[in-house]
Design an enzyme around this catalytic site. Structure first.
Site, mmCIF file in Angstrom:
data_model
loop_
_atom_site.group_PDB
_atom_site.id
_atom_site.type_symbol
_atom_site.label_atom_id
_atom_site.label_comp_id
_atom_site.label_asym_id
_atom_site.label_seq_id
_atom_site.Cartn_x
_atom_site.Cartn_y
_atom_site.Cartn_z
ATOM 1 N N GLU A 81 0.815 -1.360 0.011
ATOM 2 C CA GLU A 81 -0.178 -0.049 -0.127
ATOM 3 C C GLU A 81 1.049 1.251 -0.127
ATOM 4 O OE1 GLU A 81 -2.534 -0.806 2.926
ATOM 5 O OE2 GLU A 81 -3.779 -1.763 2.363
ATOM 6 N N GLU A 112 7.360 -21.570 8.127
ATOM 7 C CA GLU A 112 7.831 -20.527 9.033
ATOM 8 C C GLU A 112 8.840 -21.441 9.548
ATOM 9 O OE1 GLU A 112 5.120 -20.978 12.581
ATOM 10 O OE2 GLU A 112 3.720 -20.576 10.587
#
Length: 272
Positions: A81, A112
């Site tokens: 963004e 992960e």
């Protein structure tokens, strides 16, 4: 101080399946209302981190977010963004998620848990000492993130983190840790809820404050935003109307000519 995962502790509520929809919504909202207060307590830590980020960015550095699951996705969202909002290039703020872009939409098993992939992902972007890496992990124990930050430290790269557990392994590794202690989740262990909300709030604070200090906002307006749709073009026209006290038609003509609010303002005010 012993490390305790408050994000994994039992919810303050029980028998959730027996609650009415109204009670479920109200109780989730009660818990959500505690998050901004937890963020407020962390402002000194956030400030210390942002001060360092601004210095690095002014020197031409970049900001990297990295995490797994929800944490990784929120970092990717915030990074993605920045260009449309502040007009910066897509390689100034970069979001990395364990498991790669596929993991944005679906879980990638055990991604992960890698202690090498995080650094590999960073090196693919030619990371240097000019850059900053923020590890995001509600638990504060994600190997993908911790191992990458350790390597960054050894390479002289500035590190920060956002976590929701006190004194976590991640906090101990990060040079500038941010700990937002939101307590047990409404659904036990579901850290996409309060912890995720806290991460989103902190990421908003970091990127917005950083961009303002880098001169990407004038007054309170996003003068460097990308004019990528009709809504944003209209917003840009109205910015010019307000700033220059001109008509909609004049502002529209000016914006079309200069392809950006800042450029239009500079031309109108300074003729350059």
């Amino acid at each position: 101080m012993e490390f305790t995962k408050t994000t994994e502790q039992d919810s303050n509520y029980n028998n959730l399946e027996k609650m009415s929809i109204t009670d479920l919504l109200k109780n989730i909202n009660i818990e959500d209302n505690t998050v901004p207060k937890a963020v407020q307590k962390a402002i000194p830590q956030i400030e210390a981190l942002v001060q360092q980020i601004v210095i690095k960015m002014e020197q031409g550095g970049r900001l990297f977010y990295m995490g797994a699951g929800t944490s990784g996705r929120l970092g990717v969202v915030d990074a993605s963004e920045c260009p449309p909002t502040f007009g910066v290039s897509y390689n100034r703020v970069i979001g990395l998620i364990a498991g790669g872009d596929k993991a944005i939409r679906e879980a990638v098993e055990f991604a992960e848990d890698s202690t090498t992939q995080g650094w590999t992902d960073l090196t693919q972007h030619n990371i240097t000492e000019k850059d900053v890496v923020i590890g995001i992990a509600a638990s504060g124990t994600t190997p993908y993130v911790i191992a990458a930050l350790k390597k960054c430290n050894s390479e002289g790269i500035l590190t920060g983190c956002i976590t929701s557990n006190s004194n976590s392994p991640l906090s101990q590794v990060a040079q500038f840790p941010v700990e937002v202690i939101v307590g047990p989740e409404f659904v036990t262990g579901s850290s996409r809820m309060k912890a995720g909300t806290a991460q989103k709030l902190v990421l908003n604070m970091i990127s917005t404050t950083m961009m303002i200090k880098l001169g990407k906002v004038k007054g309170n307006k996003m003068v460097d935003m990308q004019l990528s749709n009709d809504k944003l073009v209209d917003r840009g026209i109205k910015m010019l109307m307000s700033e220059l006290s001109i008509t909609y038609i004049e502002a529209e003509r000016l914006l079309k000519k200069h392809k950006g609010v800042r450029k239009a303002l500079n031309h109108y005010n300074y003729g350059n």
